[in-house]
Design an enzyme around this catalytic site. Structure first.
Site, mmCIF file in Angstrom:
data_model
loop_
_atom_site.group_PDB
_atom_site.id
_atom_site.type_symbol
_atom_site.label_atom_id
_atom_site.label_comp_id
_atom_site.label_asym_id
_atom_site.label_seq_id
_atom_site.Cartn_x
_atom_site.Cartn_y
_atom_site.Cartn_z
ATOM 1 N N ASN A 152 51.057 -28.699 -23.389
ATOM 2 C CA ASN A 152 50.196 -29.203 -22.307
ATOM 3 C C ASN A 152 50.132 -28.275 -21.088
ATOM 4 O O ASN A 152 49.111 -28.195 -20.425
ATOM 5 C CB ASN A 152 50.591 -30.622 -21.907
ATOM 6 C CG ASN A 152 52.011 -30.726 -21.434
ATOM 7 O OD1 ASN A 152 52.854 -29.865 -21.726
ATOM 8 N ND2 ASN A 152 52.309 -31.766 -20.692
ATOM 9 N N SER A 177 54.526 -23.533 -28.036
ATOM 10 C CA SER A 177 54.056 -24.496 -29.032
ATOM 11 C C SER A 177 53.095 -23.792 -29.988
ATOM 12 O O SER A 177 52.287 -22.954 -29.567
ATOM 13 C CB SER A 177 53.336 -25.644 -28.330
ATOM 14 O OG SER A 177 52.565 -26.362 -29.277
ATOM 15 N N GLU A 249 63.555 -31.437 -21.623
ATOM 16 C CA GLU A 249 62.503 -32.052 -20.790
ATOM 17 C C GLU A 249 61.582 -32.800 -21.742
ATOM 18 O O GLU A 249 60.800 -32.181 -22.462
ATOM 19 C CB GLU A 249 61.723 -30.965 -20.041
ATOM 20 C CG GLU A 249 62.519 -30.239 -18.978
ATOM 21 C CD GLU A 249 62.819 -31.091 -17.772
ATOM 22 O OE1 GLU A 249 62.305 -32.225 -17.669
ATOM 23 O OE2 GLU A 249 63.592 -30.627 -16.923
ATOM 24 N N CYS A 283 53.631 -35.254 -19.169
ATOM 25 C CA CYS A 283 54.846 -36.015 -19.487
ATOM 26 C C CYS A 283 55.203 -37.047 -18.420
ATOM 27 O O CYS A 283 55.673 -38.134 -18.728
ATOM 28 C CB CYS A 283 56.007 -35.042 -19.663
ATOM 29 S SG CYS A 283 56.165 -33.927 -18.264
ATOM 30 N N GLU A 461 64.999 -28.920 -14.421
ATOM 31 C CA GLU A 461 64.325 -27.659 -14.156
ATOM 32 C C GLU A 461 63.965 -27.642 -12.676
ATOM 33 O O GLU A 461 64.011 -28.659 -11.993
ATOM 34 C CB GLU A 461 63.056 -27.541 -15.022
ATOM 35 C CG GLU A 461 63.435 -27.401 -16.492
ATOM 36 C CD GLU A 461 62.314 -26.970 -17.420
ATOM 37 O OE1 GLU A 461 61.217 -27.537 -17.331
ATOM 38 O OE2 GLU A 461 62.560 -26.066 -18.250
HETATM 39 P P1 NAD Z 1 56.752 -31.621 -29.767
HETATM 40 O O1 NAD Z 1 58.062 -32.289 -29.576
HETATM 41 O O2 NAD Z 1 55.940 -31.944 -30.937
HETATM 42 O O3 NAD Z 1 56.953 -30.027 -29.811
HETATM 43 C C1 NAD Z 1 57.545 -29.328 -28.745
HETATM 44 C C2 NAD Z 1 58.042 -27.988 -29.233
HETATM 45 O O4 NAD Z 1 59.175 -28.190 -30.077
HETATM 46 C C3 NAD Z 1 57.043 -27.171 -30.052
HETATM 47 O O5 NAD Z 1 57.150 -25.815 -29.647
HETATM 48 C C4 NAD Z 1 57.537 -27.355 -31.478
HETATM 49 O O6 NAD Z 1 57.211 -26.284 -32.327
HETATM 50 C C5 NAD Z 1 59.029 -27.421 -31.259
HETATM 51 N N1 NAD Z 1 59.775 -28.107 -32.322
HETATM 52 C C6 NAD Z 1 59.372 -29.123 -33.116
HETATM 53 N N2 NAD Z 1 60.368 -29.500 -33.942
HETATM 54 C C7 NAD Z 1 61.435 -28.706 -33.672
HETATM 55 C C8 NAD Z 1 62.755 -28.614 -34.173
HETATM 56 N N3 NAD Z 1 63.194 -29.429 -35.140
HETATM 57 N N4 NAD Z 1 63.577 -27.694 -33.644
HETATM 58 C C9 NAD Z 1 63.177 -26.876 -32.655
HETATM 59 N N5 NAD Z 1 61.929 -26.910 -32.124
HETATM 60 C C10 NAD Z 1 61.054 -27.822 -32.627
HETATM 61 O O7 NAD Z 1 55.952 -31.881 -28.414
HETATM 62 P P2 NAD Z 1 54.438 -31.523 -28.072
HETATM 63 O O8 NAD Z 1 53.552 -32.423 -28.860
HETATM 64 O O9 NAD Z 1 54.250 -30.041 -28.144
HETATM 65 O O10 NAD Z 1 54.367 -31.893 -26.522
HETATM 66 C C11 NAD Z 1 54.148 -33.195 -26.070
HETATM 67 C C12 NAD Z 1 55.461 -33.846 -25.693
HETATM 68 O O11 NAD Z 1 56.145 -33.034 -24.743
HETATM 69 C C13 NAD Z 1 55.277 -35.183 -25.014
HETATM 70 O O12 NAD Z 1 56.229 -36.094 -25.494
HETATM 71 C C14 NAD Z 1 55.532 -34.869 -23.556
HETATM 72 O O13 NAD Z 1 55.963 -35.970 -22.785
HETATM 73 C C15 NAD Z 1 56.560 -33.813 -23.641
HETATM 74 N N6 NAD Z 1 56.569 -33.002 -22.424
HETATM 75 C C16 NAD Z 1 57.634 -33.121 -21.573
HETATM 76 C C17 NAD Z 1 57.641 -32.391 -20.392
HETATM 77 C C18 NAD Z 1 58.783 -32.497 -19.408
HETATM 78 O O14 NAD Z 1 58.924 -31.590 -18.602
HETATM 79 N N7 NAD Z 1 59.585 -33.539 -19.432
HETATM 80 C C19 NAD Z 1 56.586 -31.544 -20.091
HETATM 81 C C20 NAD Z 1 55.536 -31.439 -20.999
HETATM 82 C C21 NAD Z 1 55.537 -32.180 -22.171
#
Ligand code: NAD
Length: 487
Positions: A152, A177, A249, A283, A461
């Site tokens: 995002n 991502s 996060e 998020c 962070e």
């Molecule tokens: P996601 O969890 O699907 O993927 C995030 C990242 O993790 C990607 O780069 C993915 O390739 C990697 N990943 C997936 N499985 C993994 C594993 N087993 N081991 C290591 N890496 C792995 O999330 P998304 O769909 O890309 O993003 C949306 C989510 O992120 C939402 O839940 C949102 O709330 C959260 N988010 C949180 C913050 C924050 O700062 N708290 C900020 C932005 C987004």
């Protein structure tokens, strides 16, 4: 392909291609057009990145902190000079409107580099007087940190992880991502141009399996993930197996509480920002909007009126407020929740489905959607949707709304609108959330620590707080007298 990078990865100060990595495409969500094709990191790329980071980190950690800070600040200047180019790239990769990416993406990354660049020379240990003898502490880097990004805020997330890691003398390998692989490569180029030694910042591409391989790699000292709660649990468990330090996060379902004495227009502005900015893909969004019964109907009619004036359309047109969702998968997921809300009996105030935008028949556009009369146990009030779906829940009493706001497994963020100063601080004091706002929502200046309570995360962070998560303290006892022993 109009955003094709020179190669898939950036290792040791230059682009690197995978020889055997699996190809995958990056799409422009407004049209479905393929804008780039990259390859996942194969074993050779992973090992090159580790070896480059190891070499780079030694050089980097030996440099005076003030010099490290200067390089980060120079990189901030470069991001600002290239802001438009980077914003267009981010818009193509994410679908977020240029109106937003011009101010919220590379620009916030630059703020972050500038902030930690400024802190560089101030990071010190302490002197501890032991009466004659003494001890001192030193803040030392962890080694090679592995960053994992969500889609995002791709370049912002890359900067939020790199700047504090680098200022502490670490090297970083970052995996964006797979949905948005492009801007982290441009960020790596900017760091090289700013004078960062080769290997200190590396980018490798891939899906979760590449992420997991890196988390388990013995040369990785620390993992910082931005992603969903289920991914966070997997990363934490694997990192725990290898006793790696982690910052997580994760997602949220944050409350925004609006009391009857609030400035209603400001509260509506905040609810709009908290649900429709970045097409709701944030998020910390305040997706559970608790509105006091006395102002609920007034709030809803103005919210619907203002929402109907939002401009959906061409993300590259600076007049556009709302772009498409990032992917087909996200589009299907958000539409399904719009249906679930109606099936559960919530009152649809506006929106509720996909949106047709002229000239973009293939775009993943959805209508900004408001549900009223939402009850706490509905799925739209409990689960993270990550789209422009705002749920209004009404309340009458302060204690009741605090208990209901806290009744969630998440704890990323919370907001309160009231003109009563004591109530504002009292309520914020009781909310189980890591990042809170009074009379505004979703502002995340780099100076302010950011992160979640409960399942929304581990660690922080931004701000001085992030330094604690990218460094370790060495304590050194200095004996100024003889050494006594029992025998
Ligand atoms: P996601 O969890 O699907 O993927 C995030 C990242 O993790 C990607 O780069 C993915 O390739 C990697 N990943 C997936 N499985 C993994 C594993 N087993 N081991 C290591 N890496 C792995 O999330 P998304 O769909 O890309 O993003 C949306 C989510 O992120 C939402 O839940 C949102 O709330 C959260 N988010 C949180 C913050 C924050 O700062 N708290 C900020 C932005 C987004």
């Amino acid at each position: 392909m109009r955003a094709q990078p020179k190669a898939s990865h950036y290792v040791g100060g230059s682009y690197l291609e995978s020889q055997t990595g699996t190809p995958f495409d990056s799409f422009y969500p407004a049209t479905g057009e393929v804008i780039a094709r990259v390859h996942t990191a194969d074993d050779a790329v992973i090992e090159s990145a580790i070896s480059a980071a190891r070499t780079g980190q030694e050089v980097w950690a030996a440099m005076p902190p003030a010099e490290r800070g200067r390089i980060l600040r120079k990189a901030a200047d470069i991001l600002r000079e290239k802001n438009r180019e980077l914003s267009v790239l981010e818009t193509l990769d994410t679908g977020k409107p240029l109106q937003e990416t011009l101010i919220a993406d590379a620009a916030s990354g630059a703020d972050c580099l500038e902030y930690y660049g400024g802190l560089a020379a101030t990071l010190t240990g302490e002197h501890i007087d032991l009466g004659g003898s003494f001890a001192y502490t030193k803040r030392e880097p962890l080694g090679i940190c592995f960053g994992i990004g969500a889609w995002n805020y791709p370049i912002q997330i890359a900067c939020w992880k790199a700047a504090p890691a680098l200022v502490c003398g670490n090297a970083m390998i970052f995996k964006p991502s797979e949905v948005t692989p492009l801007s982290a490569l441009k960020f790596a180029e900017a760091l090289t141009e700013a004078g960062l030694p080769d290997g200190v910042y590396n980018v490798i591409q891939g899906f979760g399996d590449v992420g997991a391989r890196m988390v388990a790699h013995p040369d990785i000292a620390k993992v910082s993930l931005t992603g969903s709660v289920p991914t966070g649990a997997k990363v934490a468990s694997l990192a725990g197996e290898h006793l790696k330090k982690t910052t997580l996060e994760l997602g949220g379902k944050s409350p925004l509480i609006i009391f009857d004495d609030a400035d209603v227009e400001n509260a509506i502005s905040a609810a709009i920002n908290a649900n429709f900015y970045s097409t709701g893909q944030i998020c910390s969004n305040g997706t559970r909007v608790f509105v006091h019964k006395a102002i609920k109907e007034q709030f809803l009619s103005r919210l619907a009126e203002r929402t109907s004036s939002a401009v959906l359309g061409d993300p590259l047109d600076e007049a556009t407020n709302i772009g498409p969702l990032v992917s087909r998968q996200q589009f299907d997921k958000v539409l399904s929740y719009m249906q679930i809300g109606q099936d559960e009996g919530a009152r649809l105030v506006c929106g509720g489905g996909s949106a047709q935008v002229d000239s973009f028949p293939e775009g993943y556009f959805v209508q900004p959607t408001v549900f009223a009369d939402v009850r706490d146990n509905m799925r739209i009030a409990r689960e993270e949707i990550f789209g422009p779906v705002l749920s209004v829940l009404d309340f009458g009493d302060e204690d009741e709304v605090v208990a209901r706001a806290n009744d969630t497994e998440f704890g990323l963020a919370a907001g309160v609108f009231t003109k009563d100063i004591q109530r504002a601080h009292r309520v914020i004091g009781k909310l189980e959330a890591g990042t809170c706002w009074i009379n505004t929502y979703n502002l995340t200046p780099i100076e302010m620590p950011f992160g979640g309570y409960k399942k929304s995360g581990i660690g922080r962070e931004n701000g001085h707080a992030a330094i604690e998560y990218y460094s370790q303290i060495k304590s050194i006892y200095v004996e100024m007298d003889g050494v006594e022993a029992a025998f």
